[in-house]
Design an enzyme around this catalytic site. Sequence first.
Site, PDB file in Angstrom:
ATOM      1  CB  ILE A   1       5.995  -3.332   5.469  1.00 44.74           C
ATOM      2  CG1 ILE A   1       6.848  -2.233   6.242  1.00 44.74           C
ATOM      3  CG2 ILE A   1       6.475  -4.638   5.734  1.00 44.74           C
ATOM      4  CD1 ILE A   1       6.791  -2.633   7.783  1.00 44.74           C
TER       5      ILE A   1
ATOM      6  CG  ASP B   1     -12.511  -6.562   6.879  1.00 43.58           C
ATOM      7  OD1 ASP B   1     -11.340  -6.855   7.546  1.00 43.58           O
ATOM      8  OD2 ASP B   1     -13.687  -5.903   7.184  1.00 43.58           O
ATOM      9  CB  VAL B   2      -7.156  -9.615   7.331  1.00 40.65           C
ATOM     10  CG1 VAL B   2      -6.351  -9.411   6.056  1.00 40.65           C
ATOM     11  CG2 VAL B   2      -6.925  -8.140   8.124  1.00 40.65           C
TER      12      VAL B   2
ATOM     13  CB  SER C   1       5.555  -2.818  15.731  1.00 40.70           C
ATOM     14  OG  SER C   1       6.214  -1.751  16.417  1.00 40.70           O
TER      15      SER C   1
ATOM     16  CE1 TYR D   1       0.735  -0.671  14.665  1.00 39.36           C
ATOM     17  CE2 TYR D   1       2.470  -0.400  16.113  1.00 39.36           C
ATOM     18  CZ  TYR D   1       2.205  -0.533  14.861  1.00 39.36           C
ATOM     19  OH  TYR D   1       2.973  -0.924  13.807  1.00 39.36           O
TER      20      TYR D   1
ATOM     21  CE  LYS E   1       1.762  -4.297  13.786  1.00 41.56           C
ATOM     22  NZ  LYS E   1       1.700  -4.928  12.513  1.00 41.56           N
TER      23      LYS E   1
END
Length: 148
Positions: free
Chosen positions: A20, A48-49, A127, A140, A144
């Site tokens: 995306i 690297d966030v 998500s 995950y 999100k």
Amino acid sequence: MNQLDLKGRTAIVTGGLIGIGAAIAKRLEDSGAEVRIWDVGDNSDPVDVTDLKAIERATAKAMAELGRIDCVFNAAGHADFGPIEEWSLERWNRMLGVHAGGTFLSCKHTLPHLRARDGGAIVNVASIAAITAQPFNAPYGAAKAAII
């Protein structure tokens, strides 16, 4: 699809090398925006966030090169699934760190530049996993949900 006219606008896309993020970066560039990609896979300028100092440096560099920030699109993330009882704390922390922590850090450090210009746009990717339970997907989904 109508063409956006983003000439003179600037954007940062986290996780912009694949998926995306890459599609959004291309769309922004095709619409005339000057785009900077923040991604660990970027060989020329990896960001690297999850790394506070890396985000501070990348924000300063974007401001020096672009002079302004109009849009931030947070797509950095990764997929990692499996039974929760098999997850280590380190694996859990990485999932939350990249998704939620990365979104937080990029927003925190770019927002003052957006506000200085009386606005702009921040788009954060979440998500359906954040609101719908799925087998082997709890970490995950939690990450999100934190973004939402």
